[in-house]
Design a protein around this motif. Structure first.
Motif, PDB file in Angstrom:
ATOM      1  N   GLU A 155       3.363 -14.857  -3.432  1.00 42.56           N
ATOM      2  CA  GLU A 155       2.057 -15.558  -3.666  1.00 42.56           C
ATOM      3  C   GLU A 155       1.258 -15.894  -2.308  1.00 42.56           C
ATOM      4  N   SER A 156      -0.316 -16.107  -2.811  1.00 45.19           N
ATOM      5  CA  SER A 156      -1.297 -16.298  -1.498  1.00 45.19           C
ATOM      6  C   SER A 156      -1.249 -15.221  -0.715  1.00 45.19           C
ATOM      7  N   ASN A 157      -1.468 -14.140  -1.114  1.00 47.28           N
ATOM      8  CA  ASN A 157      -1.659 -12.817  -0.078  1.00 47.28           C
ATOM      9  C   ASN A 157      -2.818 -12.215  -0.943  1.00 47.28           C
ATOM     10  N   GLN A 158      -3.456 -11.106  -0.401  1.00 41.58           N
ATOM     11  CA  GLN A 158      -4.413 -10.274  -0.880  1.00 41.58           C
ATOM     12  C   GLN A 158      -4.020  -9.158  -1.725  1.00 41.58           C
ATOM     13  N   LEU A 159      -2.896  -9.238  -2.489  1.00 43.40           N
ATOM     14  CA  LEU A 159      -2.488  -8.081  -3.233  1.00 43.40           C
ATOM     15  C   LEU A 159      -3.272  -7.724  -4.581  1.00 43.40           C
ATOM     16  N   ILE A 160      -3.269  -6.313  -4.729  1.00 37.85           N
ATOM     17  CA  ILE A 160      -4.314  -5.827  -5.970  1.00 37.85           C
ATOM     18  C   ILE A 160      -3.202  -4.966  -6.869  1.00 37.85           C
ATOM     19  N   GLY A 161      -3.869  -4.454  -7.777  1.00 35.60           N
ATOM     20  CA  GLY A 161      -3.096  -3.532  -8.660  1.00 35.60           C
ATOM     21  C   GLY A 161      -2.443  -4.240  -9.688  1.00 35.60           C
ATOM     22  N   GLN A 162      -1.544  -3.337 -10.462  1.00 36.51           N
ATOM     23  CA  GLN A 162      -0.598  -4.054 -11.589  1.00 36.51           C
ATOM     24  C   GLN A 162       0.613  -4.421 -11.103  1.00 36.51           C
TER      25      GLN A 162
ATOM     26  N   SER B 233      -4.855 -10.913  -6.192  1.00 34.17           N
ATOM     27  CA  SER B 233      -5.991 -10.240  -6.994  1.00 34.17           C
ATOM     28  C   SER B 233      -5.521  -9.132  -7.955  1.00 34.17           C
ATOM     29  N   LEU B 234      -4.171  -9.568  -8.457  1.00 38.03           N
ATOM     30  CA  LEU B 234      -3.597  -8.422  -9.205  1.00 38.03           C
ATOM     31  C   LEU B 234      -4.195  -8.513 -10.772  1.00 38.03           C
ATOM     32  N   ASP B 235      -4.111  -7.418 -11.465  1.00 37.62           N
ATOM     33  CA  ASP B 235      -4.596  -7.410 -12.791  1.00 37.62           C
ATOM     34  C   ASP B 235      -3.697  -6.706 -13.550  1.00 37.62           C
ATOM     35  N   GLY B 236      -4.293  -6.135 -14.782  1.00 36.62           N
ATOM     36  CA  GLY B 236      -3.626  -5.273 -15.710  1.00 36.62           C
ATOM     37  C   GLY B 236      -2.629  -6.153 -16.480  1.00 36.62           C
ATOM     38  N   PRO B 237      -2.179  -5.185 -17.478  1.00 36.35           N
ATOM     39  CA  PRO B 237      -1.162  -5.798 -18.294  1.00 36.35           C
ATOM     40  C   PRO B 237       0.397  -6.381 -17.892  1.00 36.35           C
ATOM     41  N   ILE B 238       1.129  -7.196 -18.752  1.00 39.17           N
ATOM     42  CA  ILE B 238       2.122  -7.586 -18.207  1.00 39.17           C
ATOM     43  C   ILE B 238       3.484  -6.404 -18.582  1.00 39.17           C
ATOM     44  N   PRO B 239       4.093  -6.216 -17.692  1.00 42.23           N
ATOM     45  CA  PRO B 239       4.937  -5.189 -17.981  1.00 42.23           C
ATOM     46  C   PRO B 239       6.224  -5.682 -19.206  1.00 42.23           C
ATOM     47  N   LYS B 240       6.811  -4.679 -19.848  1.00 42.04           N
ATOM     48  CA  LYS B 240       7.392  -5.106 -20.743  1.00 42.04           C
ATOM     49  C   LYS B 240       9.221  -5.759 -20.285  1.00 42.04           C
ATOM     50  N   SER B 241       9.464  -5.473 -19.046  1.00 42.65           N
ATOM     51  CA  SER B 241      10.438  -5.986 -18.202  1.00 42.65           C
ATOM     52  C   SER B 241      10.482  -7.388 -18.212  1.00 42.65           C
ATOM     53  N   ILE B 242       9.205  -7.709 -17.833  1.00 43.60           N
ATOM     54  CA  ILE B 242       8.937  -9.415 -17.918  1.00 43.60           C
ATOM     55  C   ILE B 242       9.310 -10.090 -19.243  1.00 43.60           C
TER      56      ILE B 242
END
Length: 459
Positions: free
Chosen positions: A175-182, A202-211
């Motif tokens: 947490e509290s970084n500048q990560l992007i993508g899914q 700054s993450l985005d996209g859907p939640i993986p089924k593994s979660i």
């Protein structure tokens, strides 16, 4: 000398370079003092040292390259100092190292690929520094790794798929970084991940089924990103889960009854999304639930009376479209400390047993449609059971923007814990109670009423 112990004192000195002459040392503990200055490069001569603890000091400067010569080290802890510069590549030569704690310093630069040589590593903590660049996928070589802390840095790029699937990983804090993508599809693929936090990136996209399928989760924090998806479909039943925060993101859909089947759930937060539908009564089956925050969504319908079955400490449901009344079962929440139901469409009267909350500190019922008199009349004078007199612990009371009429009960004058009051924009009349919170309040706390009076400017 096999061990040197110097910890939990207030010794404030520079570390003498001569300590490098103690070549027979096996363990060195110099933590929780006020040691200052640099770490002597002569420490590289301590070839037999297996444990080096110098955390919670005032050490400064860079980490000496010579520490990479201490091939016997299994534990190196330098956290909570003022160390700066890069994490030296020479640390990659410490192949016996199982614990490396460098968090709470001022280290900068990238995470070097050389750390991937630490194949015995179990606990790697680099949080709360100024590290930048991407998370190297080469860290996937650390097959023994159980705990990886990288939070509160300036890391960018995506989360490597290979790291998410490390076979023994039980904790991953990014947490509290500048990560992007899914999120990687391999999250919790090892079925051991317990603590997973990626909040405030700054993450985005859907939640993986593994979660959805992860049964080992204990603590999950996804808040402060732009994740999308249907909360009804994307999250499952978690037997071990104690804490989950999904706010704010771009989730939609209705709240599933699955949350009531999480027997250890204590905190459920979904604020600041686009969640609609009703609050399902099955939430009352989550018997360990203590904090519930569903604020700033599009929830409608009534507040479930099943809340009365729980030992809630905090309930935050403001800024929705909830209707009906406050269930009288709220009077059973003897441990409740924080209640915010503001900015809804609640009507009817405020139930009298809302006063049966001895630990209540914060109460906000503003911006609703309550239309009858404030019912906690004479609460502290004994007409209602004496147990309710514990409302003296209330610090914040907001009843503004309703349709309340009549006078403010004189008994409010006895609420000695009250610090903040707002009864503006109602239909109240009569005198303001003799209470410090009322007497010190601004005119804005009373405006919009038709007949309040007291020695307050503007009334």
């Amino acid at each position: 000398m096999a061990r040197f112990l110097l910890y939990e004192n207030q010794i404030s000195v520079l570390i003498p370079p001569e300590m490098g002459n103690l070549t027979s040392l096996v363990q060195l503990y110099m933590n929780t003092n006020n040691l200052s200055g640099p770490i002597p490069s002569t420490f590289g001569e301590l070839k037999k040292l297996t444990v080096l603890y110098m955390f919670h000091n005032q050490l400064s400067g860079s980490i000496p390259l010579e520490i990479g010569n201490m091939k016997s080290l299994t534990a190196l802890s330098l956290y909570a100092n003022n160390l700066s510069g890069q994490v030296p590549a020479t640390l990659g030569g410490l192949t016996n190292l199982e614990l490396l704690h460098l968090y709470e310093n001022k280290l900068s630069g990238p995470i070097l690929d050389e750390l991937a040589n630490l194949t015995s590593m179990v606990d790697l903590e680099l949080s709360e520094n100024q590290l930048n660049g991407s998370i190297p996928s080469s860290l996937s070589n650390l097959k023994m790794l159980e705990r990886l802390y990288l939070r509160d840095n300036q890391l960018s790029g995506t989360i490597p798929e290979q790291i998410a699937s490390l076979p023994n990983l039980s904790l991953l804090q990014l947490e509290s970084n500048q990560l992007i993508g899914q999120l990687p599809q391999t999250i919790c693929q090892n079925e051991k991940l317990q603590n997973f936090t990626v909040s405030n990136n700054s993450l985005d996209g859907p939640i993986p089924k593994s979660i959805k399928d992860c049964k080992s989760f204990v603590r999950v924090r996804l808040e402060g990103n732009q994740f999308t998806g249907n909360v009804f479909e994307d999250f499952g039943v978690y037997p071990q889960l104690q804490y989950i925060d999904l706010s704010p993101n771009n989730f939609y859909g209705e709240i599933s009854s699955n949350w009531g089947e999480c027997p250890n759930l204590r905190t459920l937060t979904m604020a600041g999304n686009n969640i609609s539908g009703t609050i399902r009564p099955e939430i009352g089956n989550a018997t360990q639930l203590q904090a519930l925050n569903l604020s700033s969504n599009k929830l409608s319908g009534r507040i479930p009376m099943e809340f009365g079955k729980l030992d809630l400490l905090k309930v935050i449901l403001n800024d929705n479209q909830l209707s009906g009344g406050i269930p009288s079962e709220f009077g059973l929440l003897a441990d409740l400390e924080y209640l915010d139901l503001s900015a809804n469409k609640l009507n009817q009267s405020i139930p009298e047993n809302i006063g049966n909350l001895p630990k209540l500190i914060y109460l906000n019922l503003s911006r609703n449609e309550f239309s009858q008199k404030i019912p906690i009349r004479n609460l502290l004078k004994g007409e209602i059971p004496s147990a309710l007199s514990s409302l003296e612990s209330l610090e914040v009371l907001n009843l503004s923007h309703n349709n309340l009429s009549g006078s403010i009960p004189d008994s409010f004058g006895g609420m000695i814990g009250l610090l903040t009051i707002d009864v503006s924009y109602n239909e109240l009349e009569g005198p303001i109670p003799s209470n410090k919170a009322f007497q010190n309040a601004s005119i804005e706390a009373f405006q919009g009423n038709k007949g309040l009076c007291w020695d307050v400017p503007g009334l």
